[in-house]
Structure formats: structure tokens, C-alpha cells
Design a protein around this motif. Structure first.
Motif, PDB file in Angstrom:
ATOM      1  N   ILE A  60       0.909  -0.208   2.196  1.00  0.00           N
ATOM      2  CA  ILE A  60      -0.169  -0.576   1.267  1.00  0.00           C
ATOM      3  C   ILE A  60       0.231  -1.734   0.350  1.00  0.00           C
ATOM      4  O   ILE A  60      -0.623  -2.401  -0.223  1.00  0.00           O
ATOM      5  CB  ILE A  60      -0.579   0.664   0.420  1.00  0.00           C
ATOM      6  CG1 ILE A  60      -1.980   0.505  -0.138  1.00  0.00           C
ATOM      7  CG2 ILE A  60       0.427   0.955  -0.679  1.00  0.00           C
ATOM      8  CD1 ILE A  60      -2.569   1.795  -0.677  1.00  0.00           C
ATOM      9  N   CYS A  85       6.111   1.293   5.941  1.00  0.00           N
ATOM     10  CA  CYS A  85       7.289   0.676   6.597  1.00  0.00           C
ATOM     11  C   CYS A  85       8.251   0.037   5.609  1.00  0.00           C
ATOM     12  O   CYS A  85       9.342  -0.380   5.992  1.00  0.00           O
ATOM     13  CB  CYS A  85       6.844  -0.338   7.638  1.00  0.00           C
ATOM     14  SG  CYS A  85       5.955  -1.749   6.935  1.00  0.00           S
ATOM     15  N   GLU A 130       4.818   2.635  12.433  1.00  0.00           N
ATOM     16  CA  GLU A 130       5.506   3.181  11.253  1.00  0.00           C
ATOM     17  C   GLU A 130       4.574   3.126  10.053  1.00  0.00           C
ATOM     18  O   GLU A 130       4.037   2.071   9.714  1.00  0.00           O
ATOM     19  CB  GLU A 130       6.796   2.408  10.935  1.00  0.00           C
ATOM     20  CG  GLU A 130       7.476   3.053   9.718  1.00  0.00           C
ATOM     21  CD  GLU A 130       8.780   2.412   9.272  1.00  0.00           C
ATOM     22  OE1 GLU A 130       9.128   1.325   9.758  1.00  0.00           O
ATOM     23  OE2 GLU A 130       9.435   3.031   8.397  1.00  0.00           O
ATOM     24  N   ASN A 179      -3.966   1.466   3.832  1.00  0.00           N
ATOM     25  CA  ASN A 179      -3.644   2.782   3.279  1.00  0.00           C
ATOM     26  C   ASN A 179      -3.509   3.773   4.435  1.00  0.00           C
ATOM     27  O   ASN A 179      -4.370   3.788   5.327  1.00  0.00           O
ATOM     28  CB  ASN A 179      -4.807   3.211   2.372  1.00  0.00           C
ATOM     29  CG  ASN A 179      -4.457   4.415   1.521  1.00  0.00           C
ATOM     30  OD1 ASN A 179      -3.722   5.308   1.950  1.00  0.00           O
ATOM     31  ND2 ASN A 179      -4.984   4.444   0.318  1.00  0.00           N
ATOM     32  N   PHE A 180      -2.465   4.611   4.417  1.00  0.00           N
ATOM     33  CA  PHE A 180      -2.320   5.493   5.571  1.00  0.00           C
ATOM     34  C   PHE A 180      -3.359   6.619   5.623  1.00  0.00           C
ATOM     35  O   PHE A 180      -3.408   7.367   6.590  1.00  0.00           O
ATOM     36  CB  PHE A 180      -0.890   6.036   5.759  1.00  0.00           C
ATOM     37  CG  PHE A 180      -0.070   6.339   4.559  1.00  0.00           C
ATOM     38  CD1 PHE A 180       1.215   5.807   4.460  1.00  0.00           C
ATOM     39  CD2 PHE A 180      -0.521   7.165   3.542  1.00  0.00           C
ATOM     40  CE1 PHE A 180       2.036   6.107   3.368  1.00  0.00           C
ATOM     41  CE2 PHE A 180       0.287   7.462   2.458  1.00  0.00           C
ATOM     42  CZ  PHE A 180       1.560   6.929   2.372  1.00  0.00           C
ATOM     43  N   GLN A 184      10.447   8.752   4.122  1.00  0.00           N
ATOM     44  CA  GLN A 184      10.432   8.807   2.642  1.00  0.00           C
ATOM     45  C   GLN A 184       9.090   8.382   2.047  1.00  0.00           C
ATOM     46  O   GLN A 184       9.048   7.632   1.060  1.00  0.00           O
ATOM     47  CB  GLN A 184      11.580   7.943   2.049  1.00  0.00           C
ATOM     48  CG  GLN A 184      12.967   8.373   2.445  1.00  0.00           C
ATOM     49  CD  GLN A 184      13.415   9.700   1.818  1.00  0.00           C
ATOM     50  OE1 GLN A 184      12.594  10.508   1.397  1.00  0.00           O
ATOM     51  NE2 GLN A 184      14.704   9.952   1.802  1.00  0.00           N
ATOM     52  N   GLN A 238       6.979   4.108  -5.293  1.00  0.00           N
ATOM     53  CA  GLN A 238       5.713   4.506  -4.650  1.00  0.00           C
ATOM     54  C   GLN A 238       5.012   3.299  -4.049  1.00  0.00           C
ATOM     55  O   GLN A 238       4.574   3.332  -2.896  1.00  0.00           O
ATOM     56  CB  GLN A 238       4.792   5.198  -5.665  1.00  0.00           C
ATOM     57  CG  GLN A 238       3.443   5.547  -5.070  1.00  0.00           C
ATOM     58  CD  GLN A 238       2.650   6.490  -5.943  1.00  0.00           C
ATOM     59  OE1 GLN A 238       3.103   6.895  -7.000  1.00  0.00           O
ATOM     60  NE2 GLN A 238       1.468   6.838  -5.501  1.00  0.00           N
ATOM     61  N   PHE A 268       3.920  10.634  -1.431  1.00  0.00           N
ATOM     62  CA  PHE A 268       2.822   9.786  -1.931  1.00  0.00           C
ATOM     63  C   PHE A 268       1.520  10.031  -1.163  1.00  0.00           C
ATOM     64  O   PHE A 268       0.544   9.322  -1.389  1.00  0.00           O
ATOM     65  CB  PHE A 268       3.215   8.306  -1.837  1.00  0.00           C
ATOM     66  CG  PHE A 268       4.598   8.031  -2.373  1.00  0.00           C
ATOM     67  CD1 PHE A 268       4.933   8.420  -3.657  1.00  0.00           C
ATOM     68  CD2 PHE A 268       5.560   7.428  -1.592  1.00  0.00           C
ATOM     69  CE1 PHE A 268       6.211   8.200  -4.163  1.00  0.00           C
ATOM     70  CE2 PHE A 268       6.838   7.201  -2.079  1.00  0.00           C
ATOM     71  CZ  PHE A 268       7.169   7.584  -3.364  1.00  0.00           C
TER      72      PHE A 268
HETATM   73  C1  LIG Z   1       9.788   5.204  -0.910  1.00  0.00           C
HETATM   74  S1  LIG Z   1       9.110   3.837  -0.032  1.00  0.00           S
HETATM   75  C2  LIG Z   1       9.830   4.057   1.596  1.00  0.00           C
HETATM   76  C3  LIG Z   1       9.841   2.779   2.370  1.00  0.00           C
HETATM   77  C4  LIG Z   1      10.574   2.827   3.717  1.00  0.00           C
HETATM   78  N1  LIG Z   1       9.947   3.763   4.622  1.00  0.00           N
HETATM   79  C5  LIG Z   1      12.020   3.163   3.490  1.00  0.00           C
HETATM   80  O1  LIG Z   1      12.453   4.244   3.902  1.00  0.00           O
HETATM   81  O2  LIG Z   1      12.725   2.343   2.890  1.00  0.00           O
HETATM   82  C6  LIG Z   1       7.423   4.300   0.198  1.00  0.00           C
HETATM   83  C7  LIG Z   1       6.597   3.238   0.898  1.00  0.00           C
HETATM   84  O3  LIG Z   1       5.307   3.793   1.160  1.00  0.00           O
HETATM   85  C8  LIG Z   1       4.327   2.821   0.820  1.00  0.00           C
HETATM   86  N2  LIG Z   1       3.075   3.525   0.472  1.00  0.00           N
HETATM   87  C9  LIG Z   1       2.850   4.316  -0.635  1.00  0.00           C
HETATM   88  N3  LIG Z   1       1.601   4.788  -0.614  1.00  0.00           N
HETATM   89  C10 LIG Z   1       1.020   4.293   0.524  1.00  0.00           C
HETATM   90  C11 LIG Z   1      -0.282   4.442   1.087  1.00  0.00           C
HETATM   91  N4  LIG Z   1      -1.225   5.198   0.506  1.00  0.00           N
HETATM   92  N5  LIG Z   1      -0.554   3.811   2.256  1.00  0.00           N
HETATM   93  C12 LIG Z   1       0.402   3.044   2.866  1.00  0.00           C
HETATM   94  N6  LIG Z   1       1.655   2.868   2.358  1.00  0.00           N
HETATM   95  C13 LIG Z   1       1.965   3.490   1.208  1.00  0.00           C
HETATM   96  C14 LIG Z   1       4.921   2.051  -0.342  1.00  0.00           C
HETATM   97  O4  LIG Z   1       4.322   0.784  -0.530  1.00  0.00           O
HETATM   98  C15 LIG Z   1       6.404   1.998   0.060  1.00  0.00           C
HETATM   99  O5  LIG Z   1       6.717   0.841   0.799  1.00  0.00           O
END
Ligand SMILES: C[S@@+](CC[C@H](N)C(=O)[O-])C[C@H]1O[C@@H](n2cnc3c(N)ncnc32)[C@H](O)[C@@H]1O
Length: 208
Positions: A81, A58, A55, A108-109, A126, A16, A130
């Protein structure tokens, strides 16, 4: 039993929001694990000369690297994040960063730090599991997209013979309706190639 549950929860938290040395390791592991869905999402993106691309979540910056290799995008921004994972994305895209061909933003998105109508494409791979507020995140994406811009959200909704009813329900009852409410048109749900047995699915929509 308790010990293994604690370890499982710790690893889930790292997926996450990767943190520290283990987070760096998990970020690189995700690069390997998500190659199929990443390549599929980039095919759907079909990057064109002059595109401005964002993205969300990312990770370690692998999709960004593939996009930059095409040398077509006018602007490429990766947002995540996790400071740990932003560091990995910086290392992976060091040359492009030095040439100002990419920006990496820690945020944060749920509240995107960008002007209205800035991007042609917003995509995310993916991460949807979250999203704490699906409607707000989708309206933020709609806000930062230019007219005719496209959003592409790729995730998994099952493995092998099993469909995960929870994710399928969120897709059908929250993601797709919230996209339509936000103003997206031509909202579609597409099945892509399986990745390690996991079903790859994409929800796509266009801003008028
Ligand atoms: C399962 S990983 C996927 C990463 C990448 N997209 C991949 O496919 O390898 C989830 C990503 O979402 C980010 N993330 C989780 N919650 C977030 C939020 N509220 N805002 C921004 N990014 C977030 C995490 O830090 C992580 O890098």
C-alpha cells in the motif's frame, strides 16, 4: 514520557506503512531485521519452474529479489500500500523490472486487483498485524489462487520466553477459522527459526 510515547507511535506507524525518507530507512531496516523469517518462508514456498507468485505487503522487495535470483517463476508480483516502499522495491529489483520479470503494484490487500485463479502461491511476511479484515483478505487470497495453490503467512507470536497471547488468540480464533471458512484445506500452524529472539510462525493452507 509523552514525548517517548509519541516517538514510539510514530515508529510503529512507519512499520505499518512506511512513508517519506524515514519510511525508506525503516524499509531497509526491515530487510535486515526480517532475513531469517524471509529465508524460512522461501524454503516453505519451494518455488518451482513456471510458478506464479504474489507477495502481499512486499516491503522493500528483498523476498522478491531472492525469488527472482532463482529464475524459476513465470510471474512475480509484489503488492504494497505504501508508495514509499514500492519505490524501494523498484530500486532493489530495477533490472528485473526492466526485463518485465516482476510487477510491483500499489494497492490494499483487502481488495486484490487480480483475476480469479491467477497465482500458484500467495505469501506475506510480517504483515498480519495490519490486516483490518482478516476474513475478507483471506477470501481475496483464496479467489486469486489457482486450484492446488498455497498460501503462506509468516509472522511473530512472541519473543524469547513470552508468547503474545493477543496474536496467538487472533491466529487461533480468527486466522485459522477464516482460512477454513474461505475454503482452504490442510491448514497448519508451523514454528520456524527464531529471528532476533522473536518466534517465527507460519500459517499455511492449500486450495483444493
Ligand atoms: C512490517 S512491514 C513488512 C514488510 C516486508 N514483508 C518485510 O518483511 O520486510 C509491513 C508492510 O505491509 C504493508 N502494508 C500495511 N498495510 C497494508 C495494506 N492494507 N495493504 C497492502 N500493504 C500493506 C506496509 O506498507 C509494509 O510495507
Amino acid at each position: 514520557m509523552g514525548f517517548f510515547k509519541t516517538i514510539r507511535e510514530f515508529i510503529d506507524r512507519q512499520y505499518q506503512t512506511p512513508k517519506g525518507m524515514i519510511g525508506t530507512y525503516i524499509g531497509e531496516k526491515m530487510v535486515r531485521q526480517h532475513k531469517i523469517e524471509t529465508n524460512w518462508s522461501l524454503e516453505l514456498l519451494n518455488v518451482q519452474q513456471g510458478d506464479r507468485i504474489l507477495e502481499l505487503g512486499c516491503g522493500a522487495g528483498y523476498a522478491i529479489k531472492l525469488i527472482l535470483e532463482k529464475d524459476l517463476a513465470e510471474e512475480m508480483v509484489g503488492l504494497d500500500i505504501s508508495p514509499t516502499i514500492i519505490r524501494s522495491a523498484r530500486i532493489r529489483n530495477k533490472k528485473a523490472l526492466n526485463e518485465n520479470r516482476v510487477k510491483l503494484v500499489q494497492a490494499n490487500f483487502i481488495k486484490l486487483p487480480f483475476h480469479n485463479e491467477n497465482f500458484n502461491t500467495v505469501f506475506s511476511i510480517q504483515t498480519i498485524y495490519f490486516w483490518t479484515d482478516i476474513a475478507t483478505t483471506l477470501s481475496e487470497i483464496f479467489r486469486v489462487l489457482k486450484p492446488k495453490g498455497v498460501v503462506i503467512l509468516t509472522f511473530s507470536d512472541g519473543k524469547e520466553d513470552e508468547t503474545w497471547e493477543g496474536i496467538r488468540g487472533i491466529t487461533e480464533n480468527q486466522v485459522i477459522p477464516s482460512m477454513k471458512n474461505a475454503g482452504f484445506r490442510d491448514v497448519s500452524f508451523v514454528r520456524g527459526p527464531d529471528s532476533r529472539g522473536y518466534h517465527t510462525v507460519t500459517v499455511r493452507g492449500t486450495k483444493d
